[in-house]
Write a protein that holds these residues in place. Structure first.
Motif, PDB file in Angstrom:
ATOM      1  N   MET A  57       0.816  -1.203   0.000  1.00 39.08           N
ATOM      2  CA  MET A  57       0.000   0.000   0.000  1.00 39.08           C
ATOM      3  C   MET A  57       0.859   1.265   0.000  1.00 39.08           C
ATOM      4  O   MET A  57       0.476   2.282  -0.576  1.00 39.08           O
ATOM      5  CB  MET A  57      -0.948  -0.003   1.206  1.00 39.08           C
ATOM      6  CG  MET A  57      -1.967  -1.113   1.118  1.00 39.08           C
ATOM      7  SD  MET A  57      -3.233  -1.230   2.420  1.00 39.08           S
ATOM      8  CE  MET A  57      -2.746  -0.165   3.698  1.00 39.08           C
ATOM      9  N   GLN A  58       2.025   1.210   0.630  1.00 41.69           N
ATOM     10  CA  GLN A  58       2.905   2.377   0.703  1.00 41.69           C
ATOM     11  C   GLN A  58       3.316   2.854  -0.689  1.00 41.69           C
ATOM     12  O   GLN A  58       3.403   4.045  -0.948  1.00 41.69           O
ATOM     13  CB  GLN A  58       4.144   2.056   1.530  1.00 41.69           C
ATOM     14  CG  GLN A  58       5.105   3.223   1.656  1.00 41.69           C
ATOM     15  CD  GLN A  58       6.313   2.878   2.514  1.00 41.69           C
ATOM     16  OE1 GLN A  58       6.407   1.795   3.074  1.00 41.69           O
ATOM     17  NE2 GLN A  58       7.245   3.798   2.606  1.00 41.69           N
ATOM     18  N   TYR A  59       3.574   1.923  -1.599  1.00 41.13           N
ATOM     19  CA  TYR A  59       4.016   2.272  -2.943  1.00 41.13           C
ATOM     20  C   TYR A  59       2.890   2.156  -3.982  1.00 41.13           C
ATOM     21  O   TYR A  59       3.148   2.249  -5.180  1.00 41.13           O
ATOM     22  CB  TYR A  59       5.207   1.408  -3.358  1.00 41.13           C
ATOM     23  CG  TYR A  59       6.433   1.709  -2.527  1.00 41.13           C
ATOM     24  CD1 TYR A  59       7.183   2.854  -2.753  1.00 41.13           C
ATOM     25  CD2 TYR A  59       6.820   0.857  -1.509  1.00 41.13           C
ATOM     26  CE1 TYR A  59       8.295   3.144  -1.983  1.00 41.13           C
ATOM     27  CE2 TYR A  59       7.929   1.132  -0.737  1.00 41.13           C
ATOM     28  CZ  TYR A  59       8.665   2.279  -0.973  1.00 41.13           C
ATOM     29  OH  TYR A  59       9.767   2.559  -0.206  1.00 41.13           O
ATOM     30  N   GLY A  60       1.679   1.910  -3.523  1.00 42.36           N
ATOM     31  CA  GLY A  60       0.541   1.845  -4.426  1.00 42.36           C
ATOM     32  C   GLY A  60       0.509   0.603  -5.304  1.00 42.36           C
ATOM     33  O   GLY A  60      -0.106   0.614  -6.364  1.00 42.36           O
ATOM     34  N   ILE A  61       1.168  -0.466  -4.876  1.00 40.62           N
ATOM     35  CA  ILE A  61       1.170  -1.718  -5.649  1.00 40.62           C
ATOM     36  C   ILE A  61      -0.056  -2.528  -5.234  1.00 40.62           C
ATOM     37  O   ILE A  61      -0.204  -2.881  -4.067  1.00 40.62           O
ATOM     38  CB  ILE A  61       2.461  -2.519  -5.408  1.00 40.62           C
ATOM     39  CG1 ILE A  61       3.664  -1.687  -5.848  1.00 40.62           C
ATOM     40  CG2 ILE A  61       2.406  -3.856  -6.132  1.00 40.62           C
ATOM     41  CD1 ILE A  61       5.000  -2.293  -5.499  1.00 40.62           C
TER      42      ILE A  61
END
Length: 94
Positions: A49-53
């Protein structure tokens, strides 16, 4: 089908063009334990979630061995050993 998100440990071995493995350790008292059976399919999804994956399939295979253990303190655990589908290629043809 169920989501297993309260496991104690998860170890995945990914190997290109070889048989990969998975070891999942969870409580032996978990209500989802009866869902596991030999040759049952297991799929591991993950996301960041941090990198939007978004969610993607990290590993898939089938269960080969279920091991129940009870510690001296009464703690019950289930260890699930699984292999990737490449394992089918290594089996004998009769």
């Amino acid at each position: 089908m169920a989501i297993i998100d309260d496991y104690r440990s998860l170890d995945i071995q990914k190997t290109v063009n070889e048989v990969g493995s998975l070891t999942l350790l969870m409580s032996g008292l978990d209500a989802k334990v009866p869902l596991f059976e030999t040759d049952g399919q297991i799929i591991v999804y993950r996301r960041d979630m941090q990198y939007g994956i978004p969610w993607y399939e990290e590993w898939s295979g089938f269960v080969r061995k279920l091991s129940f253990e009870q510690g001296d303190d009464g703690d019950q655990t289930l260890t699930i050993n699984a292999v990737t589908f490449n394992n089918l290629l290594a089996r004998r043809i009769i």
